[in-house]
Enzyme design. Structure first.
Site, mmCIF file in Angstrom:
data_model
loop_
_atom_site.group_PDB
_atom_site.id
_atom_site.type_symbol
_atom_site.label_atom_id
_atom_site.label_comp_id
_atom_site.label_asym_id
_atom_site.label_seq_id
_atom_site.Cartn_x
_atom_site.Cartn_y
_atom_site.Cartn_z
ATOM 1 N N GLN A 256 1.023 -1.327 -0.170
ATOM 2 C CA GLN A 256 -0.115 0.104 0.372
ATOM 3 C C GLN A 256 0.890 1.183 -0.302
ATOM 4 O OE1 GLN A 256 -3.289 -0.366 -0.737
ATOM 5 N NE2 GLN A 256 -2.542 -2.272 -0.653
ATOM 6 N N HIS A 259 1.927 3.053 -3.008
ATOM 7 C CA HIS A 259 0.312 3.584 -4.391
ATOM 8 C C HIS A 259 0.897 5.279 -4.124
ATOM 9 C CE1 HIS A 259 -2.832 1.024 -5.393
ATOM 10 N NE2 HIS A 259 -2.114 0.395 -4.012
ATOM 11 N N GLU A 324 -9.019 1.238 4.755
ATOM 12 C CA GLU A 324 -9.914 -0.001 3.499
ATOM 13 C C GLU A 324 -9.831 -0.612 3.367
ATOM 14 O OE1 GLU A 324 -8.537 1.426 -0.786
ATOM 15 O OE2 GLU A 324 -7.167 1.986 0.716
ATOM 16 N N HIS A 325 -8.149 -1.614 3.943
ATOM 17 C CA HIS A 325 -8.225 -3.055 3.409
ATOM 18 C C HIS A 325 -7.839 -3.850 5.249
ATOM 19 C CE1 HIS A 325 -6.728 -1.144 -0.368
ATOM 20 N NE2 HIS A 325 -7.393 -2.222 -1.023
ATOM 21 N N ASP A 358 -6.892 -7.317 -5.059
ATOM 22 C CA ASP A 358 -6.655 -5.781 -5.894
ATOM 23 C C ASP A 358 -6.885 -6.449 -7.024
ATOM 24 O OD1 ASP A 358 -6.771 -3.451 -4.350
ATOM 25 O OD2 ASP A 358 -4.073 -3.236 -4.925
ATOM 26 N N HIS A 417 -54.170 16.292 3.272
ATOM 27 C CA HIS A 417 -54.093 14.653 2.814
ATOM 28 C C HIS A 417 -55.213 13.559 3.072
ATOM 29 C CE1 HIS A 417 -49.517 15.848 2.247
ATOM 30 N NE2 HIS A 417 -49.187 14.418 2.504
#
Length: 431
Positions: A256, A259, A324-325, A358, A417
């Protein structure tokens, strides 16, 4: 890597302080993006060409990528890459087909029909980032769930470059079934999808990751169109004890960190000795990474080793981080599955390395970041459909409930109504 120790409350407070964004920087980006969007609304394709020259240093005669160009790019990609993309496609389809939802009709009460229609969105825009790397896997992850949902038309935008769109991106788009591709990037690409131009059709929803300008643009156009989520930098959280393999854990943290420089790599463990082994291994593996400069900065600025005293505390910490992961590298990892409350994608055991998700497992890698896994889900087929409710009553069925309806309507001060129901039971001449 920065180490965090202490009791759970102290660690969570420090993490919360670290996560605070610089509001002044955000305000400046918000202002720039707003100006870009307004320019695209007013000037259409001309604005897109000007922004391409300014931001991408590319002069575009045609924003549209032709079928011939796509086919030519596909032919240039190595056969083994095409085969890998086809395997990924097969797995993504087999997983996401199970997410499909269907119409239902309920006739439990006499004279009453209630139901739900599930209908695909008509047109979806997919943003594919450019920059330091090409991500054909992201094309598949964003497009294939939309295809499974039955979306009629999928429009892809991706930043232009002096070398053209990478062949592997064009190949992935062809394999996934993208209908049209435009070479437009940044906030201007999001604006074009949201409002349409002379060339780019307006879409109903925009999905796909991007930098802070893309994320801010998605936030600003939300309401005009739908969006998937506001994605932040990539992140991984790993729960591991002394039985885990430090080489594996270090490799996964770096998967990660490479990235981008803002990526977060977090290890939570109850073993100081193991933590030291992992840290040492991280710096050893860093030396041979092609993207060493990026990963090294991410590890230095955003790498964290959190030491706690028990496995229970590990889960308390990680559920607050909501990564996230999330990898669980503990003995019998499946037994801990229901201890996990907040995570985008969960990887169990030492052989379920995050890159498996991934690329090839078929689970989606478009995931909630920055703690938003507390209320967001991974991208899926459900993101590309909308739901309509259905109601049918006979006169006899309405007669049995009209009094309760009128009571509630008048309690809320909505006389019309109440009358709208009661008038159906007055005499024909209004008596």
């Amino acid at each position: 890597m920065k180490w965090l120790t202490g009791n759970t409350s102290e660690i969570l407070l420090e993490l919360a302080n670290e996560n605070q964004l610089t509001q002044e920087d955000n305000r400046q980006v918000e202002k720039q993006v707003q100006q870009i969007i307004q320019n695209v609304i007013q000037n259409g394709d001309q604005a897109l060409r000007e922004f391409s020259e300014t931001f991408d240093q590319v002069t575009l005669n045609n924003l549209f990528i032709t079928e011939e160009t796509i086919d030519r790019g596909y032919q240039q990609v190595e056969k083994e890459v095409i085969m890998a993309l086809e395997v990924a496609k097969e797995n993504i389809i087999s997983y996401h087909q199970k997410q499909k939802q269907y119409d239902f009709m309920d006739t439990e009460k006499a004279g009453v029909l209630r139901g739900q229609l599930v209908q695909p969105l008509n047109r979806v825009g997919v943003y594919v980032p450019g920059g330091t790397a090409a991500y054909p896997s992201s094309v598949l992850m964003n497009v294939l769930p939309a295809k499974i949902a039955g979306v009629e038309e999928i429009i892809m935008v991706t930043p232009p470059s002096t070398d053209g769109i990478p062949d592997v991106i064009l190949a992935a788009a062809k394999i996934a079934g993208v209908d049209k591709i435009f070479q437009i990037g940044g906030a201007q690409g999001i604006a074009a999808l949201a409002y349409g131009t002379e060339t780019v059709p307006k879409v109903d929803k925009i999905v796909g990751p991007g930098n802070i300008y893309v994320a801010t643009a998605k936030k600003q156009v939300f309401g005009v169109v739908g969006i998937d989520m506001i994605a932040g930098p990539s992140e991984i959280g790993i729960l591991a004890d002394e039985t885990a393999n430090p080489t594996y854990v270090a490799a996964d943290l770096l998967s990660q960190a490479e990235h981008d420089t803002l990526a977060r790599a977090i290890l939570v463990t109850d073993s100081v000795v193991f933590a030291e082994q992992v840290e040492k291994e991280v710096y050893r593996q860093l030396q041979t990474l092609p993207r060493k400069k990026i990963a090294e900065k991410a590890i230095k600025d955003h790498g964290r080793i959190i030491i706690v005293s028990s496995i229970a505390e590990m889960f308390t910490i990680i559920n607050e981080i909501a990564p996230e992961h999330l990898e669980v590298q503990l003995p019998d990892p499946i037994s801990y599955l229901h201890e996990i409350k907040n995570a985008g994608s969960i990887f169990l055991g030492e052989y379920a390395s995050e890159p498996v998700g991934d690329y090839l497992s078929g689970t989606n890698h478009v995931l909630p970041t920055s703690g938003t896994a507390k209320f967001y889900s991974p991208l899926g087929v459900y993101d590309f459909v909308k739901y309509s409710q259905v109601t049918y009553y006979t006169k006899e069925a309405l007669a049995q409930t009209k009094e309760a309806i009128a009571i509630l309507a008048r309690k809320e001060g909505l006389e019309a109504h109440a009358r709208a129901v009661e008038c159906r039971f007055t005499l024909e001449h209004g008596e």
